[in-house]
Scaffold this motif. Sequence first.
Motif, PDB file in Angstrom:
ATOM      1  N   LEU A 156       0.848  -1.188   0.000  1.00 30.72           N
ATOM      2  CA  LEU A 156       0.000   0.000   0.000  1.00 30.72           C
ATOM      3  C   LEU A 156       0.880   1.233   0.000  1.00 30.72           C
ATOM      4  CD1 LEU A 156      -2.703  -1.083   2.602  1.00 30.72           C
ATOM      5  CD2 LEU A 156      -2.864  -1.133   0.108  1.00 30.72           C
ATOM      6  N   LYS A 157       0.774   2.027  -1.080  1.00 31.77           N
ATOM      7  CA  LYS A 157       1.583   3.232  -1.200  1.00 31.77           C
ATOM      8  C   LYS A 157       1.277   4.184  -0.065  1.00 31.77           C
ATOM      9  CE  LYS A 157       4.429   5.942  -3.532  1.00 31.77           C
ATOM     10  NZ  LYS A 157       5.863   5.635  -3.543  1.00 31.77           N
ATOM     11  N   TYR A 158       2.336   4.788   0.513  1.00 26.56           N
ATOM     12  CA  TYR A 158       2.257   5.746   1.620  1.00 26.56           C
ATOM     13  C   TYR A 158       1.859   5.098   2.937  1.00 26.56           C
ATOM     14  CZ  TYR A 158       2.223   8.882  -2.373  1.00 26.56           C
ATOM     15  OH  TYR A 158       2.495   9.514  -3.558  1.00 26.56           O
TER      16      TYR A 158
ATOM     17  N   GLU B 271       5.648   1.732   3.468  1.00 26.84           N
ATOM     18  CA  GLU B 271       7.011   2.239   3.628  1.00 26.84           C
ATOM     19  C   GLU B 271       7.266   2.797   5.023  1.00 26.84           C
ATOM     20  OE1 GLU B 271       5.113   5.250   0.704  1.00 26.84           O
ATOM     21  OE2 GLU B 271       4.700   3.240   1.434  1.00 26.84           O
ATOM     22  N   PHE B 272       6.182   3.023   5.795  1.00 20.99           N
ATOM     23  CA  PHE B 272       6.338   3.494   7.166  1.00 20.99           C
ATOM     24  C   PHE B 272       6.297   2.341   8.170  1.00 20.99           C
ATOM     25  CE2 PHE B 272       4.592   7.221   4.931  1.00 20.99           C
ATOM     26  CZ  PHE B 272       5.609   8.131   5.210  1.00 20.99           C
ATOM     27  N   ARG B 273       6.206   1.117   7.688  1.00 24.30           N
ATOM     28  CA  ARG B 273       6.182  -0.053   8.557  1.00 24.30           C
ATOM     29  C   ARG B 273       7.463  -0.864   8.366  1.00 24.30           C
ATOM     30  NH1 ARG B 273      -0.207  -1.811   7.783  1.00 24.30           N
ATOM     31  NH2 ARG B 273      -1.080   0.020   8.816  1.00 24.30           N
ATOM     32  N   ASP B 274       8.586  -0.184   8.530  1.00 22.92           N
ATOM     33  CA  ASP B 274       9.903  -0.780   8.348  1.00 22.92           C
ATOM     34  C   ASP B 274      10.490  -1.055   9.732  1.00 22.92           C
ATOM     35  OD1 ASP B 274      12.666  -1.217   7.981  1.00 22.92           O
ATOM     36  OD2 ASP B 274      12.664  -0.067   6.121  1.00 22.92           O
ATOM     37  N   GLY B 275      10.556  -2.333  10.115  1.00 24.73           N
ATOM     38  CA  GLY B 275      11.046  -2.694  11.435  1.00 24.73           C
ATOM     39  C   GLY B 275      12.477  -2.250  11.690  1.00 24.73           C
TER      40      GLY B 275
END
Length: 208
Positions: free
Chosen positions: A3-5, A8-12
């Motif tokens: 899912l764009k946007y 990319e914010f769920r990077d462990g």
Amino acid sequence: MALKYIDEFRDGNLARTLLAKLKTRCAGQSPMRFMEICGTHTVAIFRFGLRPLLPATVELISGPGCPVCVTAAEDIDKAIWFASQPNTIVATFGDLPRVPGSRTSLAQQRAQGADVRMVYSATDAVTLAQENPDKEVVFIGIGFETTAPTVAAAVTIADRQGIENFSVFSVHKLLPPAMETLLSSRDLQLDGFLCPGQRDDGYRRQSL
């Protein structure tokens, strides 16, 4: 499916790196209190278990809530009145229809036949007006100051394209007065805020 946007914010790995830097910066510092303004932040912090991961000297507390949930019943009643008019489509973001007015809600009115539609951006409502030239499309403009420019951009697009069946009912909220009140409280003793921010992909897709 990515899912764009969002993904990319769920990077462990990135999260662990940021937490390590935060703990290093906060080592030996006095306790700090930060308030998240929007209810969406509160939900995300709880859902992903962020509070226990933070340094002991950093405290997060929940703030006044999102601009949708603090909308006055009087303004909801006005939106419901628009929805009751013939040949009218009320377009709004997905969480507003559930907010109660003095007697009912947009969701209840939709269940009774009113044409209330969810959109993801103000420009989606402009497209809705293009596709329904025989109906008036009323977009319920809601949000903080960060949302207002995207709604203004949608009005500009509609004007330049000669779309006359598009209008906006603005119920935007001002954030600074609430922040000033909170900062002046001796009980809270805040050191900072986590403020909301929105992006309107529809605005980027269409050039002014």
